[in-house]
Write a protein that holds these residues in place. Structure first.
Motif, PDB file in Angstrom:
ATOM      1  N   GLY A 956       0.643  -1.323   0.192  1.00 20.78           N
ATOM      2  CA  GLY A 956       0.087   0.062  -0.009  1.00 20.78           C
ATOM      3  C   GLY A 956       0.818   1.317  -0.122  1.00 20.78           C
ATOM      4  N   SER A 957       2.245   1.354   0.128  1.00 17.32           N
ATOM      5  CA  SER A 957       2.960   2.467   0.114  1.00 17.32           C
ATOM      6  C   SER A 957       3.227   2.793  -1.217  1.00 17.32           C
ATOM      7  N   GLY A 958       3.364   4.091  -1.612  1.00 13.31           N
ATOM      8  CA  GLY A 958       3.792   4.492  -2.944  1.00 13.31           C
ATOM      9  C   GLY A 958       2.691   4.420  -3.968  1.00 13.31           C
ATOM     10  N   GLU A 959       3.054   5.009  -5.149  1.00 21.21           N
ATOM     11  CA  GLU A 959       2.124   4.841  -6.345  1.00 21.21           C
ATOM     12  C   GLU A 959       2.484   3.533  -7.144  1.00 21.21           C
ATOM     13  N   ALA A 960       1.645   2.664  -7.552  1.00 21.29           N
ATOM     14  CA  ALA A 960       1.808   1.345  -8.209  1.00 21.29           C
ATOM     15  C   ALA A 960       2.267   1.884  -9.834  1.00 21.29           C
ATOM     16  N   ARG A 961       3.395   1.105 -10.062  1.00 22.43           N
ATOM     17  CA  ARG A 961       4.044   1.651 -11.550  1.00 22.43           C
ATOM     18  C   ARG A 961       3.064   0.685 -12.477  1.00 22.43           C
ATOM     19  N   ASP A 962       2.712   1.098 -13.628  1.00 24.75           N
ATOM     20  CA  ASP A 962       1.795   0.301 -14.516  1.00 24.75           C
ATOM     21  C   ASP A 962       2.513   0.143 -15.886  1.00 24.75           C
ATOM     22  N   ASP A 963       3.676   0.228 -16.070  1.00 20.87           N
ATOM     23  CA  ASP A 963       4.401   0.169 -17.572  1.00 20.87           C
ATOM     24  C   ASP A 963       4.241  -1.253 -17.982  1.00 20.87           C
ATOM     25  N   GLU A 964       4.957  -1.776 -19.133  1.00 22.14           N
ATOM     26  CA  GLU A 964       4.841  -3.144 -19.319  1.00 22.14           C
ATOM     27  C   GLU A 964       5.778  -3.959 -18.543  1.00 22.14           C
ATOM     28  N   THR A 965       6.945  -3.400 -18.258  1.00 20.41           N
ATOM     29  CA  THR A 965       7.958  -4.045 -17.350  1.00 20.41           C
ATOM     30  C   THR A 965       7.209  -4.573 -16.098  1.00 20.41           C
ATOM     31  N   ALA A 966       6.706  -3.476 -15.397  1.00 22.87           N
ATOM     32  CA  ALA A 966       6.029  -3.649 -14.026  1.00 22.87           C
ATOM     33  C   ALA A 966       5.059  -4.801 -14.299  1.00 22.87           C
ATOM     34  N   ARG A 967       4.176  -4.604 -15.200  1.00 24.41           N
ATOM     35  CA  ARG A 967       3.095  -5.501 -15.170  1.00 24.41           C
ATOM     36  C   ARG A 967       3.573  -7.033 -15.231  1.00 24.41           C
ATOM     37  N   ALA A 968       4.512  -7.082 -16.197  1.00 24.83           N
ATOM     38  CA  ALA A 968       5.241  -8.446 -16.553  1.00 24.83           C
ATOM     39  C   ALA A 968       5.714  -9.091 -15.088  1.00 24.83           C
ATOM     40  N   ARG A 969       6.582  -8.278 -14.264  1.00 27.62           N
ATOM     41  CA  ARG A 969       7.281  -8.521 -13.300  1.00 27.62           C
ATOM     42  C   ARG A 969       6.041  -9.090 -12.218  1.00 27.62           C
ATOM     43  N   ARG A 970       5.041  -8.144 -12.082  1.00 28.57           N
ATOM     44  CA  ARG A 970       4.009  -8.553 -10.919  1.00 28.57           C
ATOM     45  C   ARG A 970       3.385  -9.841 -11.477  1.00 28.57           C
ATOM     46  N   ALA A 971       3.037 -10.020 -12.734  1.00 28.33           N
ATOM     47  CA  ALA A 971       2.399 -11.368 -13.133  1.00 28.33           C
ATOM     48  C   ALA A 971       3.315 -12.422 -12.902  1.00 28.33           C
ATOM     49  N   GLU A 972       4.550 -12.414 -12.930  1.00 28.95           N
ATOM     50  CA  GLU A 972       5.592 -13.525 -12.729  1.00 28.95           C
ATOM     51  C   GLU A 972       5.387 -13.705 -11.218  1.00 28.95           C
ATOM     52  N   ALA A 973       5.645 -12.681 -10.445  1.00 34.19           N
ATOM     53  CA  ALA A 973       5.588 -12.979  -8.850  1.00 34.19           C
ATOM     54  C   ALA A 973       4.369 -13.330  -8.545  1.00 34.19           C
ATOM     55  N   GLU A 974       3.252 -13.089  -9.153  1.00 36.35           N
ATOM     56  CA  GLU A 974       2.074 -13.614  -8.413  1.00 36.35           C
ATOM     57  C   GLU A 974       2.006 -15.312  -8.695  1.00 36.35           C
ATOM     58  N   GLN A 975       2.499 -15.390 -10.077  1.00 35.91           N
ATOM     59  CA  GLN A 975       2.309 -17.120 -10.339  1.00 35.91           C
ATOM     60  C   GLN A 975       3.433 -17.610  -9.620  1.00 35.91           C
ATOM     61  N   MET A 976       4.587 -16.823  -9.235  1.00 37.79           N
ATOM     62  CA  MET A 976       5.540 -17.815  -8.209  1.00 37.79           C
ATOM     63  C   MET A 976       4.925 -17.940  -7.027  1.00 37.79           C
ATOM     64  N   MET A 977       3.896 -16.927  -6.141  1.00 37.28           N
ATOM     65  CA  MET A 977       3.310 -16.952  -5.433  1.00 37.28           C
ATOM     66  C   MET A 977       2.473 -18.197  -5.025  1.00 37.28           C
ATOM     67  N   GLY A 978       1.704 -18.239  -6.229  1.00 39.81           N
ATOM     68  CA  GLY A 978       0.673 -19.371  -6.346  1.00 39.81           C
ATOM     69  C   GLY A 978       1.232 -20.732  -6.048  1.00 39.81           C
ATOM     70  N   LEU A 979       2.207 -20.658  -6.841  1.00 46.61           N
ATOM     71  CA  LEU A 979       2.642 -22.021  -6.958  1.00 46.61           C
ATOM     72  C   LEU A 979       3.513 -22.643  -5.784  1.00 46.61           C
ATOM     73  N   MET A 980       4.052 -21.581  -5.082  1.00 50.34           N
ATOM     74  CA  MET A 980       4.665 -21.797  -3.756  1.00 50.34           C
ATOM     75  C   MET A 980       3.664 -22.200  -2.820  1.00 50.34           C
ATOM     76  N   GLU A 981       2.418 -21.552  -2.695  1.00 51.78           N
ATOM     77  CA  GLU A 981       1.239 -22.040  -1.961  1.00 51.78           C
ATOM     78  C   GLU A 981       0.775 -23.237  -2.088  1.00 51.78           C
ATOM     79  N   GLU A 982       1.041 -23.834  -3.532  1.00 47.49           N
ATOM     80  CA  GLU A 982       0.416 -24.866  -3.825  1.00 47.49           C
ATOM     81  C   GLU A 982       1.143 -26.045  -3.111  1.00 47.49           C
ATOM     82  N   GLN A 983       2.635 -25.754  -3.152  1.00 42.59           N
ATOM     83  CA  GLN A 983       3.702 -26.868  -2.688  1.00 42.59           C
ATOM     84  C   GLN A 983       3.479 -26.603  -1.140  1.00 42.59           C
ATOM     85  N   ASP A 984       3.324 -25.563  -0.395  1.00 41.73           N
ATOM     86  CA  ASP A 984       3.187 -25.465   0.940  1.00 41.73           C
ATOM     87  C   ASP A 984       1.982 -26.253   1.601  1.00 41.73           C
ATOM     88  N   GLY A 985       0.924 -26.065   0.543  1.00 40.99           N
ATOM     89  CA  GLY A 985      -0.447 -26.900   0.963  1.00 40.99           C
ATOM     90  C   GLY A 985      -0.357 -28.251   0.521  1.00 40.99           C
TER      91      GLY A 985
END
Length: 985
Positions: A956-985
């Protein structure tokens, strides 16, 4: 699939199915032509020895394919017939791919029969029916069938059936049997051109021309087919670009004789006959290869078109490339090619039962040029023409001699550019007629002007006639002109002696009103011109004062007395230009520019803009020297405008080239390219193609490159290179041309050729005192060698570049060369240790440079960033160095090392703050995936959260960047988070 023993004997025989497949794959990459076809035939024989049905099926399919993409298309019917028989007898021997391929090549057979006039029309219709039946049984759409039916109908000229089949083709569903989008659009556009709908054709072709749809033979064929429609529509820039792009693509494709013919046709229709001959010379086999009669008909028809054009231009006796075995002239080849084309067309028409093919061939050969001359930018020899035209009947309205004299006098009195030609017409008309002395004097005077330095005797004869006519002042003026042309011939001292006496005589006449200001000004101006010649030839400036005094005498005499006489106004303007020359000679550049500006204005205001051109060009040079690009550009544009049709070809070329440099300097690359193109064209017209023309092509290639028009630029630069030389153009121009060409070839994927150009340039730059260009070119050559699959050669080039970077103290170049060598080493068997050491050396060089540097902040940050990237690449290299068959513990140890390097990169990038945010988050994600591979999901998830936080995604801090690189990085990070949660589960 059944597999045999993997191997190949020393005589290129195959000893197993896998080896056969590799051999066929290698042969598929060879250039089209008889050698590739012969190898396919050999491989079929080897396949039959393996006793594996699928091996024979695949070898037959390979043979059929290479035949289809060659000049021996007629051979493909035999392997297809055998494949079809095998399918009918044992369909289970075909795997899924070969089943698809069999049905796919049915299209080649059905339409391929059209190209062979010996195949009866009934047989084609039978095959069309067979294709429709088998496609229906296999569950395929009728799209390909209707396309084939359209091709048959269009070929024989059954337009109604062709339109029905065309509509049905477009209306049917696309499925796996449909031709690729690019090929379909090509054929659909071609049909539109045959129906007279060029605009619609080009709209259909646009996705192919723009690269949206491509295949093995597209956009090659569309580029070729678009040429004549573009010429017809007057879209000349596109036609030029498509020719340069397209010819580069078809040049090495033996099977594309019809497309090649389109390029020859384009040359014949656009005033580029000489280039058309060059194209014919490149492909001598096209005259005689008979494996594909339809493309041979296309080729012979455009050969006849080109040869007829040359004959029409009065070049019928010119030697031209033709069928082997004898020498050909243009007129001989025209007759031969026409006979061949019509004979081939007649064979098709006999088979088809219609006159359609012959009608089309005749229409093609009868085309008229669509453009008098379309400059292409590539080197060209002008086909100097003396057109053979019917005699023009003489009419009763020819102007009489008095009218000719009156018009010539009007033109000369108003200083019009064609006055000399008008007096020449008078001289021709006056043969055998007794003229007044005044008329004869003016004829001789203007004949002398036309001769220049060789006109001395005629000027003297004119002087005698003026005296006889009672005009002593004009007699002295003619003798003064004779003195001036002697000065032009190098006799300056003798000219000064003569003009001194004439000067005294004319002033004496003027003082007693025995001559006018016009004649007096003429003598004074000739004297000033001779003194200016003395200034130009003198090594010192001692002659300047006398010349300036003479010029100012002209001004003193004429200023205020010009009235409406443009001849006197021209004297004032020319005198101002002389003062400008003298000021420049004395080092007063600003004063010179101001005086040239006045001179130009004087000519233009007098209605004599063509006289201003020379001085506008000089003014442009001075303004450029003074750092005034706007003024420079304005002067050059004015010179081109004022010169109009009167500007000589060489002057036009020079002005366009200078304007290209000025406009290009402002970043207007498209307009700069247009001026460079014009410069190349006019240099060729002036016979200066190897000198000024080569320099213009060099510039044109650079401007095209800056627009990303790689293929066009490559064609132009390759055309410039044979004429560029260190002696004439300087080795800098040669190196830059090679450099630019290497860049173009690299972008076009021609990496081996790019490496050759870059190495050639580097070899020249090796001898220069400053070695930065040498190092850069060596580095670029190494990149090209690596991309060409030559790792050993690439490593040597990188090592050479690295040594140069070290000598230059360029740490960034050195580090990048080491990193590149590390990646190359990893591609070599057992090269992992060497790769690791090279990357470690890159890290050490970075750290050492940081330890020694006392550079400014920006340079220090660049070095820190270089260290971060080196750690990151080290980590990636280690991760990729693990052998597939390594033990688990060994793999884990290397991945831990890899992770440590990536974590080090994160730390380094973090020290640079927001400037390195994207680099840091990329490294964070790489570290996360490595942690996941090491079965540490919590660590991976923490890395992913760090990326989301960095872009304002979670905390919630700062203004979220919304350029192409930021969107790609966020998408990959969210994918990683999801996969890791599945492994923990």
């Amino acid at each position: 699939m059944t597999s045999g023993i993997d191997g190949m004997d020393g005589d290129h025989g195959v000893t197993g199915f896998d080896a056969l497949r590799r051999a066929m794959a290698e042969n598929a990459e060879e250039p089209e032509g008889p050698a590739r076809n012969a190898r396919a035939e050999q491989l079929l024989a080897e396949a039959e020895k393996l006793n594996i049905p699928l091996a024979v099926i695949e070898a037959l399919g390979h043979q059929l394919k290479v035949y289809n993409y060659s000049s021996e298309k007629a051979k493909m019917f035999v392997p297809f017939a055998r494949l079809l028989r095998m399918w009918d007898e044992r369909p289970e021997d075909f795997d899924e791919y070969e089943t698809h391929s069999l049905h796919w090549v049915f299209k080649w057979m059905t339409t391929g029969m059209l190209d062979q006039p010996h195949v009866p029309l009934a047989a084609m219709e039978k095959w069309l029916g067979e294709m429709e039946h088998r496609y229906r049984l296999a569950g395929h759409s009728e799209r390909a069938v209707r396309s084939a039916e359209y091709s048959v109908a269009a070929h024989v000229g059954d337009l109604a059936r062709a339109e029905r089949a065309y509509a049905a083709w477009l209306g049917a569903d696309r499925d796996a049997m449909a031709d690729c989008h690019a090929c379909e659009l090509h054929e659909q556009g071609w049909w539109q051109t045959q129906c007279g709908r060029d605009e619609e054709a080009l709209a259909l072709w646009a996705p192919v021309l723009e690269g949206e749809f491509t295949c093995a033979h597209e956009p090659h064929a569309v580029l070729a087919s678009s040429l004549t429609p573009l010429l017809r529509l007057g879209r000349l820039d596109e036609a030029r670009a498509n020719h340069l792009r397209g010819f580069r693509l078809v040049r090495s494709m033996e099977s594309m004789r019809s497309a090649y013919a389109d390029h020859v046709e384009f040359c014949a229709l656009s005033g580029n006959e000489a280039r058309g001959l060059e194209l014919l010379a490149e492909r001598p086999a096209y005259f005689t290869d008979d494996g594909h009669p339809r493309s041979r008909l296309d080729f012979t028809a455009v050969v006849a078109l080109l040869m007829d054009r040359l004959t029409e231009l009065g070049l019928g006796d010119r030697p031209v490339p033709g069928p082997a075995g004898r020498q050909w002239t243009a007129s001989e080849l025209a007759a031969h090619a026409r006979t061949e084309a019509l004979a081939l067309a007649a064979r098709f028409d006999e088979r088809n039962g219609t006159p359609h093919v012959s009608e089309r061939a005749r229409a093609r050969m009868a085309q008229r040029p669509l453009v008098e001359r379309l400059p292409l930018g590539v080197r060209a020899v002008r086909t100097a023409a003396t057109p053979v035209a019917p005699p023009v009947p003489v009419t009763a309205q020819e102007p009489g001699l008095p009218a000719l004299i009156a018009e010539a006098r009007r033109l000369s009195d108003t200083l019009q550019p064609n006055a000399v030609e008008a007096w020449a017409a008078v001289a021709r008309a006056a043969r055998g007629v007794k003229l007044e002395p005044r008329d004869r004097a003016e004829i001789a005077d203007h004949q002398a002007m036309d001769l220049g330095p060789a006109g001395t005797e005629l000027f003297e004869r004119a002087a005698e006639l003026y005296a006889e006519a009672g005009d002593p002042g004009e007699s002295l003026a003619a003798r003064a002109r004779a003195a001036y042309v002697r000065a032009l011939a190098g006799e300056v001292d003798e000219a000064l002696t003569v003009v001194a006496g004439l000067y005294d005589e004319v002033l004496a006449l003027y003082s007693v009103d025995d001559t006018g200001v016009l004649q007096t000004a003429s003598v004074l101006m000739s004297r000033a011109r001779i003194l200016m010649r003395q200034v130009h030839e003198a090594e010192e400036d001692a002659a300047l004062p006398e010349a300036e005094q003479a010029v100012r005498e002209v001004l003193a005499l004429v200023e205020g007395r010009t009235g409406d006489d443009v001849r006197l106004a021209a004297r004032v303007a020319e005198a101002q230009a002389m003062l400008a020359e003298l000021a420049s000679r004395a080092g007063d550049v600003e004063g010179s520019a101001e005086l040239f500006t006045w001179a130009v204005a004087g000519f233009v205001e007098a209605g004599l803009p063509w006289f201003a051109v020379e001085y506008e060009a000089r003014l442009a040079g001075l303004l450029h020297h003074l750092g005034d690009p706007v003024g420079t550009e304005r002067a050059l544009r004015a010179a081109l405008e004022h010169g109009g049709p009167h500007l000589e070809a060489i002057g036009r070329a020079q002005l366009h080239l200078q304007l290209a440099e000025v406009v290009g300097g402002r970043g207007l690359d498209e307009e700069a390219a247009e001026h460079a193109l014009e410069a190349a064209h006019w240099a060729d017209e002036a016979g200066e193609g190897p000198t000024l023309g080569a320099l213009a092509r060099h510039q044109l290639g650079g401007f095209l490159l800056r627009q990303g028009r790689w293929a066009e630029a490559a064609e132009v630069l390759e055309s410039a290179l044979p004429d560029l030389s260190a002696e004439t153009h300087g080795d800098g121009a040669v190196v830059q041309t090679q450099w630019w060409l290497g860049d173009c070839l690299s972008e076009l994927g021609e990496h081996r050729e790019a490496a050759e150009r870059r190495l050639q340039a580097a070899e020249i730059a090796r001898h220069w005192p400053e070695q930065h260009d040498h190092a850069t070119l060596a580095h670029l050559a190494a990149e090209s060698l690596g991309a060409a699959g030559l790792p050993a050669e690439a490593d040597r080039a990188y090592a050479r570049a690295g040594g140069l970077w070290r000598e230059l103290g360029n740490v960034h170049g050195l580090i990048r060369s080491l990193r590149a060598r590390a990646w190359l080493a990893l591609r070599v068997e057992d090269g992992a240790d060497g790769a690791r050491e090279l990357m470690a050396e890159a890290v050490r060089e970075c750290e050492a440079a940081l330890g020694e540097t006392r550079a400014e902040e920006e340079a220090w940050q660049r070095l820190v960033g270089e260290l971060g990237h080196t750690h990151r690449q080290f980590g990636d290299l280690l991760a990729r160095s693990v052998p597939e068959d390594a033990e688990d513990d060994s793999i884990r140890a290397v991945l831990e090392e890899s992770l440590a390097q990536v974590v080090e990169a994160i730390v380094v990038f973090a020290s640079l703050g927001d400037d390195a945010l994207d680099a840091r988050t990329g490294a964070e994600l790489a570290a996360g995936w490595l942690a996941a591979d090491l079965s540490r999901p919590a660590e991976a998830a923490a890395r992913a959260r760090a990326v989301l936080d960095a872009y304002g995604g979670t905390d919630g801090s700062g203004e979220a960047r919304d350029d192409e690189t930021a969107r790609a990085r966020r998408a990959e990070a969210e994918q990683m988070m999801g996969l890791m949660e599945e492994q923990d589960g």
